[in-house]
Scaffold this motif. Sequence first.
Motif, PDB file in Angstrom:
ATOM      1  N   MET A 124      -6.101   1.270   7.616  1.00 25.86           N
ATOM      2  CA  MET A 124      -6.702   0.912   8.897  1.00 25.86           C
ATOM      3  C   MET A 124      -7.354  -0.471   8.843  1.00 25.86           C
ATOM      4  N   ASP A 125      -7.807  -0.885   7.642  1.00 30.16           N
ATOM      5  CA  ASP A 125      -8.475  -2.186   7.524  1.00 30.16           C
ATOM      6  C   ASP A 125      -7.506  -3.357   7.591  1.00 30.16           C
ATOM      7  N   ILE A 126      -6.233  -3.097   7.329  1.00 28.40           N
ATOM      8  CA  ILE A 126      -5.239  -4.182   7.384  1.00 28.40           C
ATOM      9  C   ILE A 126      -4.972  -4.509   8.851  1.00 28.40           C
ATOM     10  N   GLY A 127      -4.860  -5.775   9.171  1.00 23.57           N
ATOM     11  CA  GLY A 127      -4.715  -6.222  10.561  1.00 23.57           C
ATOM     12  C   GLY A 127      -3.337  -5.955  11.152  1.00 23.57           C
ATOM     13  N   PHE A 128      -3.065  -6.620  12.303  1.00 25.62           N
ATOM     14  CA  PHE A 128      -1.818  -6.435  13.029  1.00 25.62           C
ATOM     15  C   PHE A 128      -0.611  -6.895  12.208  1.00 25.62           C
TER      16      PHE A 128
ATOM     17  N   LEU B 156       0.821  -1.203   0.000  1.00 27.09           N
ATOM     18  CA  LEU B 156       0.000   0.000   0.000  1.00 27.09           C
ATOM     19  C   LEU B 156       0.856   1.254   0.000  1.00 27.09           C
ATOM     20  N   ILE B 157       1.977   1.228   0.750  1.00 26.75           N
ATOM     21  CA  ILE B 157       2.899   2.385   0.768  1.00 26.75           C
ATOM     22  C   ILE B 157       3.452   2.621  -0.628  1.00 26.75           C
ATOM     23  N   ASP B 158       3.851   1.551  -1.323  1.00 27.05           N
ATOM     24  CA  ASP B 158       4.351   1.678  -2.701  1.00 27.05           C
ATOM     25  C   ASP B 158       3.271   2.276  -3.602  1.00 27.05           C
ATOM     26  N   LYS B 159       2.041   1.832  -3.380  1.00 30.98           N
ATOM     27  CA  LYS B 159       0.924   2.329  -4.179  1.00 30.98           C
ATOM     28  C   LYS B 159       0.729   3.837  -3.951  1.00 30.98           C
ATOM     29  N   ILE B 160       0.898   4.268  -2.665  1.00 35.09           N
ATOM     30  CA  ILE B 160       0.757   5.698  -2.342  1.00 35.09           C
ATOM     31  C   ILE B 160       1.884   6.491  -2.988  1.00 35.09           C
ATOM     32  N   ASP B 161       3.112   5.958  -2.904  1.00 33.87           N
ATOM     33  CA  ASP B 161       4.274   6.653  -3.496  1.00 33.87           C
ATOM     34  C   ASP B 161       4.097   6.850  -4.997  1.00 33.87           C
ATOM     35  N   LYS B 162       3.467   5.864  -5.647  1.00 37.21           N
ATOM     36  CA  LYS B 162       3.310   5.906  -7.107  1.00 37.21           C
ATOM     37  C   LYS B 162       2.053   6.675  -7.535  1.00 37.21           C
ATOM     38  N   PHE B 163       1.253   7.074  -6.569  1.00 33.29           N
ATOM     39  CA  PHE B 163       0.017   7.773  -6.907  1.00 33.29           C
ATOM     40  C   PHE B 163       0.315   9.130  -7.539  1.00 33.29           C
ATOM     41  N   SER B 164      -0.335   9.397  -8.673  1.00 32.69           N
ATOM     42  CA  SER B 164      -0.141  10.659  -9.386  1.00 32.69           C
ATOM     43  C   SER B 164      -1.463  11.416  -9.375  1.00 32.69           C
ATOM     44  N   PRO B 165      -1.543  12.539  -8.629  1.00 30.99           N
ATOM     45  CA  PRO B 165      -2.798  13.288  -8.535  1.00 30.99           C
ATOM     46  C   PRO B 165      -3.270  13.794  -9.889  1.00 30.99           C
ATOM     47  N   GLY B 166      -4.590  13.813 -10.122  1.00 34.46           N
ATOM     48  CA  GLY B 166      -5.168  14.366 -11.340  1.00 34.46           C
ATOM     49  C   GLY B 166      -5.509  15.832 -11.158  1.00 34.46           C
ATOM     50  N   ASP B 167      -6.336  16.350 -12.043  1.00 33.58           N
ATOM     51  CA  ASP B 167      -6.703  17.780 -11.991  1.00 33.58           C
ATOM     52  C   ASP B 167      -7.842  18.032 -11.004  1.00 33.58           C
TER      53      ASP B 167
ATOM     54  N   LYS C 108      -3.955  10.469  12.103  1.00 33.77           N
ATOM     55  CA  LYS C 108      -3.261  10.167  13.362  1.00 33.77           C
ATOM     56  C   LYS C 108      -4.237   9.671  14.425  1.00 33.77           C
ATOM     57  N   VAL C 109      -5.433  10.303  14.479  1.00 31.18           N
ATOM     58  CA  VAL C 109      -6.451   9.867  15.449  1.00 31.18           C
ATOM     59  C   VAL C 109      -6.876   8.430  15.179  1.00 31.18           C
ATOM     60  N   ASP C 110      -7.077   8.106  13.898  1.00 27.27           N
ATOM     61  CA  ASP C 110      -7.428   6.722  13.551  1.00 27.27           C
ATOM     62  C   ASP C 110      -6.352   5.755  14.000  1.00 27.27           C
ATOM     63  N   SER C 111      -5.090   6.190  13.860  1.00 27.25           N
ATOM     64  CA  SER C 111      -3.975   5.333  14.292  1.00 27.25           C
ATOM     65  C   SER C 111      -3.988   5.144  15.805  1.00 27.25           C
TER      66      SER C 111
ATOM     67  N   ALA D 262       8.529   1.509  12.247  1.00 27.78           N
ATOM     68  CA  ALA D 262       9.169   1.865  10.987  1.00 27.78           C
ATOM     69  C   ALA D 262       8.149   1.946   9.859  1.00 27.78           C
ATOM     70  N   VAL D 263       7.253   0.952   9.786  1.00 33.43           N
ATOM     71  CA  VAL D 263       6.250   0.935   8.720  1.00 33.43           C
ATOM     72  C   VAL D 263       5.268   2.093   8.894  1.00 33.43           C
ATOM     73  N   GLN D 264       4.883   2.381  10.141  1.00 34.01           N
ATOM     74  CA  GLN D 264       3.974   3.491  10.405  1.00 34.01           C
ATOM     75  C   GLN D 264       4.599   4.817   9.982  1.00 34.01           C
ATOM     76  N   LYS D 265       5.896   4.971  10.284  1.00 34.36           N
ATOM     77  CA  LYS D 265       6.599   6.200   9.907  1.00 34.36           C
ATOM     78  C   LYS D 265       6.680   6.321   8.384  1.00 34.36           C
ATOM     79  N   LYS D 266       6.959   5.205   7.715  1.00 34.64           N
ATOM     80  CA  LYS D 266       7.058   5.185   6.260  1.00 34.64           C
ATOM     81  C   LYS D 266       5.712   5.563   5.628  1.00 34.64           C
ATOM     82  N   PHE D 267       4.611   5.035   6.203  1.00 32.29           N
ATOM     83  CA  PHE D 267       3.278   5.351   5.701  1.00 32.29           C
ATOM     84  C   PHE D 267       2.957   6.832   5.900  1.00 32.29           C
ATOM     85  N   ARG D 268       3.261   7.347   7.095  1.00 33.89           N
ATOM     86  CA  ARG D 268       2.983   8.762   7.386  1.00 33.89           C
ATOM     87  C   ARG D 268       3.737   9.676   6.424  1.00 33.89           C
ATOM     88  N   THR D 269       4.989   9.313   6.140  1.00 38.44           N
ATOM     89  CA  THR D 269       5.801  10.130   5.230  1.00 38.44           C
ATOM     90  C   THR D 269       5.188  10.139   3.832  1.00 38.44           C
ATOM     91  N   ALA D 270       4.782   8.931   3.359  1.00 39.73           N
ATOM     92  CA  ALA D 270       4.218   8.822   2.010  1.00 39.73           C
ATOM     93  C   ALA D 270       2.893   9.577   1.904  1.00 39.73           C
TER      94      ALA D 270
END
Length: 575
Positions: A453-457, A425-436, A496-499, A465-473
């Motif tokens: 949030m739907d992905i389990g433990f 999912l992080i890779d997917k976010i990094d590759k996401f290209s916003p439209g107009d 952050k509240v959801d986390s 580390a993964v949480q930080k990577k996700f927040r950055t992306a």
Amino acid sequence: ELVEQIDVASMGKAELIIFVDGLIENPKLNIIKSHLNEAKDKFDAIVLEEKKAALAKWIEGGGVEDDFKPEKNPDNSKFFSGYKKVNKLRRDILHARSKEKDDNLKLKKDLLARMKDIIQNENDIPKAFNEFHNIQDKWREVGPVPGSEVKDLWMTYKLYVDKFYDLIKINRELQKLDQNKNLEIKANFCEQMEDLLAEKDFHRVMMRSRSLQNRWRSVGPVPRAKNDEIWTRFKTAIERLNERQEKHKEELKERYAKNLIKKTELCEKAEAYKSFESAKHSDWQSKIKEVVDLQNKWNKAGPVEKEYNEDIWKRFRSACSEFFKKKNEFYQSRKQDLKANIQLKTELCIQAEALQESDDWRETSTEFKKLQDKWKESGRIPDKQSKELWARFKKAGDVFFTRKSEHYAGFEKEQEANLKLKNELIDKIDKFSPGDDAKENLNQLKQFQREWMDIGFIPIKAKNAVQKKFRTAIDKQFNALNIDEVQKEKIKFSQKVDSLKAGSDSSHKIKSEKFHISKKLKSLEGEVNQLENNIGFFSHSKNAQDMKKSFEEKIEKAKEEIDILKEKLKLLKQA
């Protein structure tokens, strides 16, 4: 409905279970709640005695009272499960009775309407007489109605009966026959009421008496010459029953007073054991039997008045507890004795074996750790017995921890799979290209957050580390959106509240976050007030306009941050 005479006090544990099971199969409303509560109190007392006996045996074997855990008894669960079912059945029956009374009320109102119609519209006297008496017969056949309606129904019924005899002017012979019939019915009621004076079941007497009084009201008039006589006879029987009721209450009061004297004497005897001291095992065993005998006598002494019950019980229990506390201290001092150590290790084996099939991995692991610590603290015993008991103890632990390892092996595999999903999912976010479309871009980023949030433990070692990577992306993508800073901060903080909500101890962390934000908000608001107050001092200074502009920029920036903090607090309150 009459109340059965049931001697619950003399029942044993098995009889009490059979008693409750019997009510499940064939529930009886006449087994009133007091009988059920009495059965429960008796069963509780038996369970308490069993627990005390098991505790005494445990301590007699060298055990410590604080380490004692009674074994689960399926009979106890069976009784209390049955008790709850019977109570529910009784409620269902009472509900049905209530509905039946409402239906009876409707029937009686319909009969009254028919009476009224005959009085107002029927001119055929013989026909009116027969129909009216048919209605009266049906009236008597209808069962009980809600208590709040009894008086009004009776007054209306009596009014219509009186009007019937007045308006249609039935001949005196027929009226006399009717009144004589009523006289026979009421004489029978008198006999039944007088027979109750010889009845021994007090609850049955009072229920039957109320029933007869209700039926008396539905019977029509009797010959005038016999009216006072029959009513006096019936009322006299009622008064004698009421006197008997008062006498019964006095007898109960006297019995409770005698029971209080017995229990006070037992308290005094129990308090004499508080000062007992001895260094001999046999002496303690003798005194334990004597105190247990006092407890048995207490249980058989019978109830006392409610106002004294709690205080007298506390006094007796305190004396017994102090004796058993000293007894525990005595046996604790013998812990190093060889026999006591063998017994202690055997009991630890039994406890371990009782836990080996448990599926409560965390709690049972803690319990095994406690048992291991107790094993280490227990004294030495002969080598042969030590090896045998240790092998037995270790085998139980190995069974549990092997099962635990197999369980968590599958759990760890699931966590690794979730870790892979989150990295994808992080890779997917990094590759996401916003439209107009800014709105569509924002919705897509929110969808990324929901998927996260739907992905389990995942494995705990990778979590930060993964949480930080996700927040950055995700922050990178949010920063690229063409929306104002307040909205960006709100969206980021929402993630952050959801986390926080999904993590452990979420309530404490959210409360802590609210505290820090509230503190910062209060500080900024104070700072803005101070800056706004200070602007007025620059009006006559040399560089007044420059300084004023600088202060205004600071105030504006602080207010923007205040708006963001308030939005954050709203999100936290919603969480």
